[in-house]
Enzyme design. Structure first.
Site, PDB file in Angstrom:
ATOM      1  N   VAL A  20       0.839  -1.203   0.000  1.00  0.00           N
ATOM      2  CA  VAL A  20       0.000   0.000   0.000  1.00  0.00           C
ATOM      3  C   VAL A  20       0.876   1.256   0.000  1.00  0.00           C
ATOM      4  O   VAL A  20       0.612   2.219  -0.734  1.00  0.00           O
ATOM      5  CB  VAL A  20      -0.962   0.014   1.212  1.00  0.00           C
ATOM      6  CG1 VAL A  20      -1.896   1.215   1.129  1.00  0.00           C
ATOM      7  CG2 VAL A  20      -1.773  -1.278   1.269  1.00  0.00           C
TER       8      VAL A  20
ATOM      9  N   GLY B  83     -11.402  -1.584   2.490  1.00  0.00           N
ATOM     10  CA  GLY B  83     -10.560  -0.978   1.450  1.00  0.00           C
ATOM     11  C   GLY B  83     -11.080   0.356   0.969  1.00  0.00           C
ATOM     12  O   GLY B  83     -11.175   1.319   1.723  1.00  0.00           O
TER      13      GLY B  83
ATOM     14  N   GLY C 283      -3.302 -13.947  -5.941  1.00  0.00           N
ATOM     15  CA  GLY C 283      -2.836 -12.833  -5.115  1.00  0.00           C
ATOM     16  C   GLY C 283      -3.899 -12.308  -4.157  1.00  0.00           C
ATOM     17  O   GLY C 283      -3.730 -11.253  -3.539  1.00  0.00           O
TER      18      GLY C 283
ATOM     19  N   LYS D 273     -12.262  -5.647  11.639  1.00  0.00           N
ATOM     20  CA  LYS D 273     -12.958  -4.588  10.890  1.00  0.00           C
ATOM     21  C   LYS D 273     -14.346  -4.332  11.481  1.00  0.00           C
ATOM     22  O   LYS D 273     -14.802  -3.188  11.547  1.00  0.00           O
ATOM     23  CB  LYS D 273     -13.060  -4.986   9.422  1.00  0.00           C
ATOM     24  CG  LYS D 273     -11.695  -5.006   8.742  1.00  0.00           C
ATOM     25  CD  LYS D 273     -11.758  -5.743   7.430  1.00  0.00           C
ATOM     26  CE  LYS D 273     -10.414  -5.735   6.723  1.00  0.00           C
ATOM     27  NZ  LYS D 273     -10.400  -6.631   5.564  1.00  0.00           N
TER      28      LYS D 273
END
Ligand SMILES: NC(=O)c1ccc[n+]([C@@H]2O[C@H](COP(=O)([O-])OP(=O)(O)OC[C@H]3O[C@@H](n4cnc5c(N)ncnc54)[C@H](OP(=O)(O)O)[C@@H]3O)[C@@H](O)[C@H]2O)c1
Length: 425
Positions: free
Chosen positions: A34, A138, A190, A208
């Protein structure tokens, strides 16, 4: 910025102009998936941000395990972006920055779900901002929507698919793959780490949901307050039966206000076809916010990925460039409720002999579990019995499950999955 930090290729390009008086200096902690995408995006967007904001965001320092000096970066930055992950030293760095009066942006769900209380309290005391849009779902802007757009809305419940890895695996299993095949495919594409345990155990989603519950209900929810269950024990069979009942299987996080408090939990859940989360497939995330005043809002989008997450991080940086507002204090303290009502799917392998169904029904009846539908299939000497039960307190359902597990005609341990079967209105 330290001499070593300047030697990093991304930093050298991003700060080539050198900080000027109109610059907004961004110190970056972490330059991995990131962090490196964030550096690229910052460079790409700096002109435009300067045009509408009057100030130009520039990278003023970069810390990794092998370069940069935290104290120097802190002193030379207006804001810190933490993209290191983990608890320490991220916690210590963030507390130091907040105490020094610096705004902070972080994508670190584990840290916020375990040390949110001291971090948010420190930010509030110092009148600085701690922004964390990328820590949940995200790029889906659920944090901003809860903090700002819905700040006047009393929220009753949140349901979320907040882990893209498990949603990808369950989507593949629905197409017929086994759990092991789906996990291998997620790793090849991935979407899953070499060690996927945080994702498949439900712990990542639980972190979360703790953050979302804090936001939605103003209560200091810790990761330890969230009950979670993962997807490792699910069978391809369960997905096939789910299809027969016209239900879709997802790993769903729930945070809901109940009489007496708040329940926050994550577990595999069967969803009826019209539920807004039932069509969310592959690595996508989605969050549904329910309230009597607005009925329901659903937001969905990519839940991870370097560039996607970096875009949410940069959004937080831009909002921190606007003059600060007070971080609102925690609104109320709700007690965590352990026992909640759920509908259930129940899967049993039994001996195929007379009276079995009647005995199962009797045990369920003793605990007040009422059956909505049943499918029975003969398998030679054995039979498979699959039921969907109406909503019942979970403690009563699991008490019945334990009693059923002890019956002599059971051929394996019975399996249960929660079901969401009604629309919220
Ligand atoms: N990846 C995603 O799609 C995604 C999505 C949403 C949220 N997030 C969150 O974003 C954060 C970063 O994730 P990532 O995937 O970018 O991680 P990553 O690829 O592992 O990168 C971590 C970076 O932090 C640095 N770092 C780690 N420990 C450090 C320490 N003790 N001191 C100094 N630097 C340290 C590493 O330095 P080295 O380069 O020297 O190893 C590396 O540059 C995490 O909190 C994660 O949960 C990630």
């Amino acid at each position: 910025m330290s001499a070593r930090a300047q030697s990093a290729p991304g930093v050298a390009r991003a700060s080539a102009r050198g900080p000027g008086s109109g610059d907004f200096r961004v110190g970056l902690l972490g330059h991995g998936t990131v962090g490196s995408a964030f550096v690229v995006l910052l460079q790409q967007r700096a002109d435009e941000i300067e045009r509408f904001n009057g100030r130009r965001p520039v990278l003023s320092g970069l810390l990794t395990r092998t370069q940069g000096d935290f104290e120097q970066i802190l002193a030379g930055s207006d804001l810190l972006v933490e993209l290191m992950g983990g608890i320490e030293p991220a916690r210590e760095y963030l507390l130091t920055a907040l105490r020094a009066g610096k705004d902070v942006v972080s994508a670190n769900k584990q840290l916020l779900s375990q040390h949110g209380e001291e971090l948010f309290e420190t930010a509030r005391e110092r009148g600085v901002r701690l922004r964390f849009e990328a820590a949940v779902a995200g790029v889906v802007p659920v944090v901003r929507v809860l903090e700002e757009s819905l700040s006047a809305t009393p929220i009753d419940r949140i349901h979320g698919i907040v882990n893209g890895t498990t949603n990808f695996i369950l989507t593949e299993m629905t197409k017929g793959a086994s759990y092991a095949e789906a996990l291998a495919e997620a790793q090849r594409s991935g979407y899953a780490e070499a060690d996927p345990s945080d994702d498949v155990s439900g712990r990542d989603a639980a972190a979360k949901m703790a953050i979302l519950a804090r936001l939605a209900f103003g209560a200091p929810v810790h990761l330890d307050d969230v009950r979670y269950e993962g997807i490792e024990h699910l069978h391809g069979d369960d997905l096939q039966y789910a299809k027969e009942f016209r239900l879709g299987l997802k790993l769903v996080g729930t945070a809901e206000r109940l009489a007496g408090g708040l329940s926050v939990r994550v577990h595999p859940t069967l969803l009826y076809p019209g539920h807004p989360l039932s069509s969310v497939s592959g690595p996508f995330n989605a969050v549904t916010v329910e309230s009597r005043t607005i009925t329901e809002i659903t937001m969905s989008g990519p839940g991870a990925g370097g560039p996607q997450t970096a875009s949410a991080v940069l959004g937080d940086v831009i909002s921190a460039m606007i003059p600060p507002a007070q971080t609102p204090p925690t609104r109320e303290r709700l007690t965590i409720v352990e026992d909640v009502e759920s509908a259930f799917y129940l899967h049993m392998e039994v001996a195929d002999r007379p009276g079995v169904l009647a005995q199962v029904a009797q045990v369920l009846g003793l605990q007040g579990v009422s059956i909505k539908s049943v499918v029975q299939k003969g398998l030679g000497e054995n039979a498979r019995l699959v039921m969907v039960a109406h909503p019942i307190l979970e403690s009563r359902f699991f008490a019945a499950l334990e009693m059923i597990a002890g019956l002599d005609f059971m051929r394996s341990r019975p399996r249960a999955i929660r079901v969401i079967e009604a629309e919220y209105v």
